[in-house]
Design a protein around this motif. Structure first.
Motif, PDB file in Angstrom:
ATOM      1  N   UNK A 196       0.841  -1.203   0.000  1.00  0.00           N
ATOM      2  CA  UNK A 196       0.000   0.000   0.000  1.00  0.00           C
ATOM      3  C   UNK A 196       0.869   1.243   0.000  1.00  0.00           C
ATOM      4  N   UNK A 197       2.071   1.130   0.613  1.00  0.00           N
ATOM      5  CA  UNK A 197       2.962   2.288   0.652  1.00  0.00           C
ATOM      6  C   UNK A 197       3.447   2.653  -0.755  1.00  0.00           C
ATOM      7  N   UNK A 198       3.799   1.642  -1.550  1.00  0.00           N
ATOM      8  CA  UNK A 198       4.227   1.938  -2.925  1.00  0.00           C
ATOM      9  C   UNK A 198       3.057   2.552  -3.691  1.00  0.00           C
ATOM     10  N   UNK A 199       1.877   1.973  -3.518  1.00  0.00           N
ATOM     11  CA  UNK A 199       0.715   2.497  -4.232  1.00  0.00           C
ATOM     12  C   UNK A 199       0.458   3.964  -3.842  1.00  0.00           C
ATOM     13  N   UNK A 200       0.351   4.225  -2.552  1.00  0.00           N
ATOM     14  CA  UNK A 200       0.038   5.584  -2.097  1.00  0.00           C
ATOM     15  C   UNK A 200       1.152   6.570  -2.474  1.00  0.00           C
TER      16      UNK A 200
END
Ligand SMILES: [Zn+2]
Length: 245
Positions: free
Chosen positions: A113-117
């Motif tokens: 989710x960190x890469x996505x956000x």
């Protein structure tokens, strides 16, 4: 058994498939990189087909089966697109480089989710702000390396673990990472950072956005990061989008 899932996703790339469909690769918030077919998306009347465009941020509903390589998209809504990135060559070049990093260095069914956000945030910044695109990219590059497990750590010498201070002279080689003045003596050195350049590295890894620096120093840092990655990941051959003049 397939399940119906709903997730936000960025379009990484798309290809035509058969006479009527498209297959796209997405980076989704909940499932990471996935490939999916969008039936009927090639028709000129297809609104969905227009939404399936590189870098667009979508809300997807899909039938997902873990054992299947290509999932089936059943519904698409456009959350955001980035018109200024498309109109500005510099912005486009660095946004493409970001998409390329995700395409080449993340794996299907691994999600962050960190890469996505972080990626949605940087694309919005590239699109909406007048900050230097290259600087934004370099900051993202450090963030991305950390998230995929190749952190370029700056806090301490990788050999003796002594803290590295902002006024230190530090050296670097691709295998070890950063080293202090004392440890570099009997080791192979690929690059010496002087105080100014080391301070820039620290700034680029901080939350600060108003960093003043020279273009050529940013080029140098991009080059070092690419070589660092190539050293550790043999399949990685550098970022093609940045080779476009
Ligand atoms: Zn040391």
């Amino acid at each position: 058994m397939s399940e119906i899932i709903k997730t936000e996703a960025l379009v990484l790339r798309k290809i035509d498939y058969g006479d009527t469909s498209k297959i796209a690769q997405f980076y989704s918030r909940d499932f990471g990189k996935i490939s999916a077919i969008i039936k009927g998306a090639r028709s000129i009347k297809s609104k969905i087909g227009m939404m399936i465009d590189t870098m667009n941020l979508l809300q997807l509903v899909l039938y997902r089966k873990e054992t299947r390589e290509v999932q089936i998209v059943s519904q698409v809504d456009l959350i955001k697109h980035y018109p200024r990135i498309r109109d500005d060559y510099e912005k486009y070049k660095y946004a493409s480089a970001i998409i390329e990093l995700i395409l080449n260095l993340t794996f299907e069914n691994e999600h962050s989710k960190k890469i996505f956000d972080g990626t949605v945030r940087i694309l919005s910044l590239l699109d909406a702000s007048d900050q230097n695109s290259k600087l934004l990219f370099v900051k993202y590059f450090f963030f991305f390396l950390k998230e995929i497990g190749y952190e370029f750590q700056l806090k301490h010498c990788n050999i003796c673990r002594k803290d590295l201070l902002a006024y230190d002279e530090v050296s670097f080689n691709y295998e070890t990472g950063l080293m202090c003045k004392k440890c570099r003596k009997d080791r192979f050195v690929n690059f010496d950072f002087d105080e100014e350049l080391f301070n820039l590295l620290i700034g680029l890894n901080s939350k600060k956005n108003n960093i003043i620096c020279k273009e050529e120093d940013l080029n140098l840092i991009i080059n070092i990061l690419e070589k660092f990655l190539m050293y550790h990941i043999h399949e990685f051959k550098g970022i093609k989008s940045l080779k476009m003049s």
